[in-house]
Design a protein around this motif. Sequence first.
Motif, PDB file in Angstrom:
ATOM      1  N   LEU A 158       0.805  -1.360  -0.171  1.00  0.00           N
ATOM      2  CA  LEU A 158      -0.004   0.040  -0.086  1.00  0.00           C
ATOM      3  C   LEU A 158       0.740   1.200   0.221  1.00  0.00           C
ATOM      4  N   ALA A 159       1.880   1.184   0.589  1.00  0.00           N
ATOM      5  CA  ALA A 159       3.088   2.331   0.715  1.00  0.00           C
ATOM      6  C   ALA A 159       3.263   2.643  -0.630  1.00  0.00           C
ATOM      7  N   ALA A 160       3.702   1.553  -1.416  1.00  0.00           N
ATOM      8  CA  ALA A 160       4.398   1.600  -2.915  1.00  0.00           C
ATOM      9  C   ALA A 160       3.158   2.147  -3.801  1.00  0.00           C
ATOM     10  N   ILE A 161       1.970   1.648  -3.365  1.00  0.00           N
ATOM     11  CA  ILE A 161       1.128   2.283  -4.525  1.00  0.00           C
ATOM     12  C   ILE A 161       0.723   3.502  -3.974  1.00  0.00           C
ATOM     13  N   GLU A 162       0.795   3.853  -2.992  1.00  0.00           N
ATOM     14  CA  GLU A 162       0.620   5.290  -2.373  1.00  0.00           C
ATOM     15  C   GLU A 162       1.706   6.329  -3.111  1.00  0.00           C
ATOM     16  N   ALA A 163       2.736   5.817  -3.376  1.00  0.00           N
ATOM     17  CA  ALA A 163       4.217   6.609  -3.642  1.00  0.00           C
ATOM     18  C   ALA A 163       3.976   6.492  -5.410  1.00  0.00           C
ATOM     19  N   GLY A 164       3.073   5.819  -5.930  1.00  0.00           N
ATOM     20  CA  GLY A 164       3.011   5.806  -7.562  1.00  0.00           C
ATOM     21  C   GLY A 164       3.088   4.387  -8.323  1.00  0.00           C
ATOM     22  N   ALA A 165       3.525   3.547  -7.697  1.00  0.00           N
ATOM     23  CA  ALA A 165       3.611   2.178  -8.176  1.00  0.00           C
ATOM     24  C   ALA A 165       2.195   1.610  -8.702  1.00  0.00           C
ATOM     25  N   SER A 166       2.142   1.520  -9.916  1.00  0.00           N
ATOM     26  CA  SER A 166       0.937   0.964 -10.921  1.00  0.00           C
ATOM     27  C   SER A 166       0.677  -0.786 -10.973  1.00  0.00           C
ATOM     28  N   VAL A 167       2.006  -1.333 -10.700  1.00  0.00           N
ATOM     29  CA  VAL A 167       1.949  -2.794 -10.944  1.00  0.00           C
ATOM     30  C   VAL A 167       2.703  -3.198  -9.811  1.00  0.00           C
ATOM     31  N   ILE A 168       2.143  -4.124  -9.033  1.00  0.00           N
ATOM     32  CA  ILE A 168       2.827  -4.755  -7.970  1.00  0.00           C
ATOM     33  C   ILE A 168       2.962  -6.334  -8.049  1.00  0.00           C
ATOM     34  N   ASN A 169       4.232  -6.642  -8.205  1.00  0.00           N
ATOM     35  CA  ASN A 169       4.582  -8.009  -8.370  1.00  0.00           C
ATOM     36  C   ASN A 169       4.792  -8.789  -7.171  1.00  0.00           C
ATOM     37  N   ILE A 170       4.359  -9.797  -7.065  1.00  0.00           N
ATOM     38  CA  ILE A 170       4.571 -10.797  -5.959  1.00  0.00           C
ATOM     39  C   ILE A 170       5.635 -11.750  -6.348  1.00  0.00           C
TER      40      ILE A 170
END
Length: 506
Positions: A158-170
Motif C-alpha cells: 500500500l505504501a508503494a501504491i501510495e507513492a505511485g507504483a501501478s504494478v505490484i509484483n508478488i
Amino acid sequence: MSEREKIYIFDTTLRDGEQSPGAAMNVEEKIQIAHQLAKLNVDVIEAGFPISSPGDFEAVKRIAEEIKGPEICGLARAVEEDIVTCWEAIKGAEKPRIHTFIGTSDIHIQGQLRKSRDEVLRMAAEAVRLARSLCPKVEFSPMDATRTDREYLIDVILAAIEAGASVINIPDTVGYALPDEFADLIAFVRERIPDHVIISVHCHDDLGMATANSLAAIKAGARQVECTINGLGERAGNAALEEIVMAIRTRHDYFDRFYTEINTKEIYNTSRLVSRCTGFEVPPNKAIVGANAFAHSSGVHQDGVLKDRRTFEIMNPQDIGIPATKFVLTPRSGRKALKHKLSELGYELTDEQLEKVYQRFLKLADKKKEVHEADLEAIMRDEFKAIPETYRLESIQVMSGSGLIPTATVTLRRGDQLIRDSATGDGPVDATYKAIDRITGLSVELTDYSIRAVTSGKDAIGEVTVRIKNGGRTFVGHGASTDIIEASAKAYVDAINKMIYMTGNA
Ligand SMILES: [Zn+2]
C-alpha cells in the motif's frame, strides 16, 4: 458471458534469465533476442539490471533506443543510485518502466538488509516516489513475498501504491510456494489493494512449481506473469513463457476469459535463438519446445495419432512455429548435395546409380527450378521401378493383448512358393518383423521406423516408412494400409526387396 481479460506477458529472459550461471550474453546477442521478443509480441521486456555492470547498462540503453513495441523495463534496488542509473539506461524507450524491489521477509530484512520493518517500508516508498518522478510507469516487488508476514506485506504494498507504483509484483523468489497457497496469497492481496493496480507474479522453479503457481495466480487475480524463454533463470529457473502462453491457449475451456497477445508462431524461433545465444541446450523432453515434445514413438500412440491427431496431441506443432521439414534442391545443387539428400531419405546409391539419378534430377531441376522431396521420391520410384518383388506379403495374423506374448504368423510369396513362419516379439510389429526375418534368413538391422497419417478419420490410411541397414548401406521402404501392422509389414518387405536388388544378395 464474462468479458475477456488480457494477461500481460513480462519477459525477463535478458535479466533473470541472464543471471543463470553460465548464461552471460554479449550486447549484440541481447539486442538480437530483444528484437525477437518484440516479434513474439511480449508486453514488457525486462532488458537488464543497469547498475550491475557497464555492459548491462549499455545493453539496456541500446535495447531501449532500438526496440519498438513492448515496454522496456530496467531493474533497480530500492536505492537512489540504482534508480537514477536505471532511468539513464531506459529513458530513450518509447514506453519505459522502472522495476524496483526490496526484500520484505524477516529473513531478508534482518539477515541481508540488517534493517527494521519500518525502515524497509520507508525505503520502498521513497524508491517508488523517486522512480515515479522520473518515469511514468513504476513496478514494485516485495522480494521473498511468499515468506513475508502477510499484514506487513500489505503495508509495504500500500505504501508503494501510495507513492505511485501501478504494478505490484508478488515474487516467489526462492520457489517455495505451492499452487493453492500461492493463489490464496494473490487473492488476499487482490482484496486489499485498489482495482486499477495490476498484480504481477514472478515464480521460480525450485520445486518444479513455477508454471503451476503462475497459472493458479491468474485464476486468483494476477494479470501480469513474469517469465523467461525456455524457463531460463536463477538456479532452477523461472516460469517458462512458452508453457504459460500455451497452457492458457490450449486450455481456453478452463481459462475461459483470459488470453495473451503472444504471437505463438514465433515461440519455436525464440527458443532456438535463446538456446544458441546462451549455449544452453533445450532438454529433449522440455514441454512445448523440446525436440521430443511432439514425437510419438510407442506403437499405441502412433496408432492413435494416425487415426486422429487429437488422441495423443493436444497442440498443433505448427501453432508454435515448428517448421514442417523443408527440402529444396535447385539446378545448382551438385552431385554431393543430391547424394546427401538422398541418403537423408534413406537411399544409399553406388556411384553408377547416383550418376543416373543425377542426370534425371538435372533435367527436372532445369524445368522446375526447385526440386522437392516428393519430386525426388518420384524419380527414385521411377528409376528403380524395375525392382523385382523378390518377396510379397500374402497374409499376416497377429495375436496380442494383455497377458499375451505378441505372436505373428506371416506368409510371404517368393516366386510360386508360399513360405510361412511365426515369431514372438516385444510388440505386434516386432513379432511381425521377426517372423519376416525367419522367412528371408537375411540379417538386417532396423534403424528407423515412422508412421504418419495420409488421411484422417476412422478409416485413415497410415503410411509407414522404415530404414534398414545391411553391410553399411541403408535401404528405405514404404507401406500403406488402413491396418498399421499390415502397413508396417509392407514397408519392411519393400525395404528388403530394395536391399536384395541393390546388393545382389538374397
Ligand atoms: Zn527471479
